[in-house]
Design an enzyme around this catalytic site. Structure first.
Site, PDB file in Angstrom:
ATOM      1  N   CYS A   2       0.834  -1.211   0.000  1.00  0.00           N
ATOM      2  CA  CYS A   2       0.000   0.000   0.000  1.00  0.00           C
ATOM      3  C   CYS A   2       0.864   1.254   0.000  1.00  0.00           C
ATOM      4  CB  CYS A   2      -0.939   0.081   1.188  1.00  0.00           C
ATOM      5  SG  CYS A   2      -2.167  -1.200   1.277  1.00  0.00           S
ATOM      6  N   ARG A  27       6.170  -0.667  -4.135  1.00  0.00           N
ATOM      7  CA  ARG A  27       5.741  -1.261  -2.869  1.00  0.00           C
ATOM      8  C   ARG A  27       4.774  -2.427  -3.086  1.00  0.00           C
ATOM      9  NH1 ARG A  27       6.645   1.993   1.524  1.00  0.00           N
ATOM     10  NH2 ARG A  27       4.813   1.275   2.630  1.00  0.00           N
ATOM     11  N   TRP A  76      -2.838  -2.760  -1.626  1.00  0.00           N
ATOM     12  CA  TRP A  76      -2.419  -4.169  -1.704  1.00  0.00           C
ATOM     13  C   TRP A  76      -3.414  -4.899  -0.815  1.00  0.00           C
ATOM     14  CZ3 TRP A  76      -0.536  -8.140   1.445  1.00  0.00           C
ATOM     15  CH2 TRP A  76       0.179  -9.142   0.803  1.00  0.00           C
ATOM     16  N   ASN A 102      -3.074   2.585   5.293  1.00  0.00           N
ATOM     17  CA  ASN A 102      -2.151   1.456   5.124  1.00  0.00           C
ATOM     18  C   ASN A 102      -2.130   0.682   6.431  1.00  0.00           C
ATOM     19  OD1 ASN A 102      -1.458   2.499   2.679  1.00  0.00           O
ATOM     20  ND2 ASN A 102       0.633   3.060   3.256  1.00  0.00           N
ATOM     21  N   GLY A 103      -2.031  -0.629   6.339  1.00  0.00           N
ATOM     22  CA  GLY A 103      -1.935  -1.438   7.561  1.00  0.00           C
ATOM     23  C   GLY A 103      -3.151  -2.325   7.722  1.00  0.00           C
ATOM     24  N   GLU A 486      19.061 -17.931  -0.804  1.00  0.00           N
ATOM     25  CA  GLU A 486      18.797 -16.637  -1.414  1.00  0.00           C
ATOM     26  C   GLU A 486      18.616 -16.790  -2.933  1.00  0.00           C
ATOM     27  OE1 GLU A 486      17.755 -13.982  -0.467  1.00  0.00           O
ATOM     28  OE2 GLU A 486      18.303 -12.475  -1.937  1.00  0.00           O
ATOM     29  N   LYS A 490      15.305 -15.700  -5.013  1.00  0.00           N
ATOM     30  CA  LYS A 490      15.401 -14.743  -6.123  1.00  0.00           C
ATOM     31  C   LYS A 490      14.702 -15.312  -7.346  1.00  0.00           C
ATOM     32  CE  LYS A 490      16.085 -11.765  -4.754  1.00  0.00           C
ATOM     33  NZ  LYS A 490      16.329 -11.460  -3.397  1.00  0.00           N
ATOM     34  N   GLU A 493      10.662 -15.804  -6.749  1.00  0.00           N
ATOM     35  CA  GLU A 493       9.803 -14.627  -6.545  1.00  0.00           C
ATOM     36  C   GLU A 493       9.605 -13.801  -7.803  1.00  0.00           C
ATOM     37  OE1 GLU A 493      11.275 -11.769  -3.669  1.00  0.00           O
ATOM     38  OE2 GLU A 493      13.321 -12.083  -4.306  1.00  0.00           O
ATOM     39  N   HIS A 509      17.476 -37.694   2.338  1.00  0.00           N
ATOM     40  CA  HIS A 509      16.499 -38.017   3.375  1.00  0.00           C
ATOM     41  C   HIS A 509      15.067 -37.779   2.909  1.00  0.00           C
ATOM     42  CE1 HIS A 509      19.719 -38.835   6.155  1.00  0.00           C
ATOM     43  NE2 HIS A 509      20.309 -37.739   5.710  1.00  0.00           N
ATOM     44  N   LYS A 608       7.100  -4.488  -1.383  1.00  0.00           N
ATOM     45  CA  LYS A 608       8.483  -4.197  -1.003  1.00  0.00           C
ATOM     46  C   LYS A 608       8.643  -4.145   0.511  1.00  0.00           C
ATOM     47  CE  LYS A 608      12.764  -3.089  -1.714  1.00  0.00           C
ATOM     48  NZ  LYS A 608      13.619  -4.252  -2.024  1.00  0.00           N
TER      49      LYS A 608
END
Ligand code: F6R
Length: 613
Positions: A2, A27, A76, A102-103, A486, A490, A493, A509, A608
């Site tokens: 947002c 964002r 969002w 926002n939130g 990482e 990358k 996503e 295993h 973000k």
């Protein structure tokens, strides 16, 4: 996650709001809207589902909505699907109160039911509409005072919020309130701004105020007044943003992500240089002296996503060099598992944005238990930076692409610097070794540049061939496993390819049953002692049909007997290899995403700055 923008001044507000929202696009969002009013007239509200371009088309780039005061929002979705109806701004039927948020308002159901009993009805599924109507209730019943109605609402709302409101009887004014959600106010000449993040303000002003938790502000043309929850006027310090405006632009690159990948040598160099004084590491800016360091008996590193991966790498380095026991935890788990933190513990929170909800909660939990905290943060003035006892700033500069690259690299370096200094303070390094390690860190920027120069084109070619992969595994041992984590994140996503990172020794295993013809397995093998063990694991997957890629040290050319495609990184200290090994993996994720024609900088469903749990 947002974005909020607000403007009051003499200019036409809508184009400024749209330009600001564009700067906040990174964002993550799925709908957008504006409310703009001209003088005393009621605000005009326009919303659109999807990208900002839809809102721009609807408003003729803002030219079709007149007025010099307004608020804008990119949403969002949290409560209710992404739709025009659920998009912000939300308003009362008579548009007497209009707001963006926002939130998350955790008790919105309870508040909604209470408001229904008072005669309110709701047109959307959002918690924001509840906030707007709650504020309206107090506004109508307690003398139409915006600050009073916001303060009353704040005492009833549980959750996190950055709120920006306009009230019918208060033309040319915007009212804001904040709890655990980023919000800054910009001071111009004869105009004022509000935004969720700095890039939205940079074209207009560098003079900003950070509004604290449980605080409110009234914005009028060129004037900002702050209030605490008791509605008393409070003073705030005006801060000058030092960022270069170009730092938040693409500067000729096709995507922010590629620009930021290329900024890594600079980000690493700046982060190292900031703490090097006469060839020694000086942590006094972070408030860490030798006595404090020597008192540390155990370290908890707490973070989310890539910052967590930087923490996993740091664990290896800290334990190896300083011999201090380290535990790395996901913030979302740590905060709810009632952790037992021993008296001599030290908590390190890693966060690019400094606003991640779970990391912030982990920080507060540690502070409640009286454990000293250090934040490794990129955004100056962010909530985590302000609340931690000690702050180590990474100097990556503004990171706009949703998928982190340069901030992650700067976090790795911060972890290395802290580990070296902790090791030295604890008497685990002699003078010679201390200097060697620092010199190795200083070399990393040029070595990162070399990996970019040498391997970029080969990776681009490879990515175009394998862009249709369905499943990818990243394997490694020790610190290479941390890099694999990482690399895997990358890729998944931004390319939407399923991928997993596995500790190579763990494959047998269970997971090895997934290996079949053509599955891509990316192996990271930079550690001498583990090299042969890695080769054995790689052979095991190869003979089950895997297509093998290796990232290893220059000189290990024999690896080509085993793998189908090899990428090389220059020689460095073993515990610093993640800074180099991650570069080909970032490029791989980037080029696969580009080959698939995806939105590299704004991958679907992602934000973000993750300011909700
Ligand atoms: C992935 C990514 C995220 C963040 C995570 C934590 O590329 O960027 O996984 O690392 O959301 O964010 P910060 O570091 O802002 O706390």
């Amino acid at each position: 996650m947002c974005g909020i923008v607000g403007y009051t001044g003499d200019k036409q507000a809508a184009p400024i709001l749209l330009a600001g929202l564009e700067k906040l696009e990174y964002r993550g969002y799925d709908s957008a809207g504006l409310a703009v009013r001209k003088g005393k007239s009621l605000p005009e509200i326009v919303k659109a589902k999807g990208r900002l371009i839809a809102l721009k088309e609807k408003t003729n780039a803002g030219k079709a909505i007149h007025g010099n005061c307004g608020i804008g929002h990119t949403r969002w979705a949290t409560h209710g699907e992404p739709s025009e109806l659920n998009a912000h701004p939300h308003a009362t039927e008579d548009r007497e109160v209009v707001g963006v948020h926002n939130g998350i308002i955790e008790n919105y159901q309870e508040l909604r039911e209470k408001l229904i009993k008072k005669g309110y009805s709701f047109y959307s599924d959002t918690d924001t509409e509840v906030a707007v109507k709650l504020v309206h209730y107090y506004y109508e019943n307690y003398g139409q005072n915006p600050i009073d109605s916001l303060a009353r609402a704040m005492t009833r709302i549980r959750g996190t919020y950055a709120l920006a409101f306009m009230f019918k009887e208060y033309p040319e004014e915007i009212y804001v309130a904040r709890q655990d959600n980023p919000m800054i106010l910009g001071q111009g000449v004869g105009e004022t701004f509000v935004a969720s993040d700095v890039p939205a303000l940079l074209p207009y002003t560098r003079q900003v105020y950070y509004i604290g938790n449980q605080e409110m502000a009234r914005l009028h043309k060129g004037e900002i007044t702050f209030y605490n929850i008791d509605q008393e006027v409070i003073e705030k310090e005006l801060i000058e943003i030092k960022w270069d405006a170009e730092a938040a632009e693409k500067g000729g690159y096709e995507h922010f992500m590629m620009k930021e990948i290329y900024e890594q040598p600079r980000a690493v160099r700046d982060t190292v240089n900031a703490v090097l004084k006469n060839g020694r590491i000086d942590l006094s800016d972070a408030g860490l002296d030798e006595k404090t360091i020597r008192s540390i008996g155990r370290i908890y590193i707490v973070a989310c996503g890539s910052a967590y991966h930087a923490g996993v790498a740091m664990q290896y380095v800290m334990e190896e060099l300083a011999r201090i026991p380290v535990r790395v935890e996901l913030a979302s788990e740590f905060r709810y598992r009632n952790p037992i933190l021993e008296e001599n513990s030290f908590v390190i929170i890693i966060s690019q944005s400094g606003e991640t909800a779970d990391s912030l909660a982990a920080l507060r939990l540690s502070k409640e238990q009286k454990i000293p905290t250090l934040a490794i943060v990129n955004v100056v003035g962010s909530t985590i930076a302000r609340e931690a006892d000690h702050v180590f700033y990474t100097l990556a500069g503004p990171e706009i692409a949703v998928a982190t690259t340069k901030a992650y690299s700067a976090q790795l370096i911060a972890g290395n610097l802290l580990s070296i200094q902790f090791a030295y303070a604890k008497g685990k390094l002699d003078e010679k070794r201390y200097k060697e390690l620092i010199e190795a860190l200083q070399k990393l920027p040029e070595q990162i540049q070399k990996v970019l120069d040498d391997e970029k084109e080969r990776i681009q070619w490879f990515a175009s061939k394998y862009a249709n992969a369905k499943d990818v595994f990243f394997i490694g041992r020790g610190i290479d496993y941390a890099v694999g984590m990482e690399g895997s994140l990358k890729l998944k996503e931004i390319s939407y390819i399923h991928s997993e990172a596995y500790a190579a020794g763990e494959l047998k295993h269970g997971t090895i049953s997934l290996i079949e013809d053509g599955i891509l397995v990316v192996s990271v093998l930079t550690q001498k002692e583990l090299y042969e063990k890695m080769i054995s694991n790689m052979v095991e997957v190869k003979c089950r049909g895997a297509y093998l890629v290796a990232v290893t040290m220059a000189g290990n050319y024999k690896v080509e007997d085993t793998v189908n495609f090899a990428l090389y990184i220059p020689e460095t200290e073993e515990c610093f290899t993640p800074s180099l090994a991650v570069i080909p993996l970032q490029l791989l994720g980037y080029y696969v995403s580009v080959s698939k024609g995806l939105d590299v900088d704004k991958p679907r469903n992602l934000a973000k700055s993750v300011t909700v749990e």
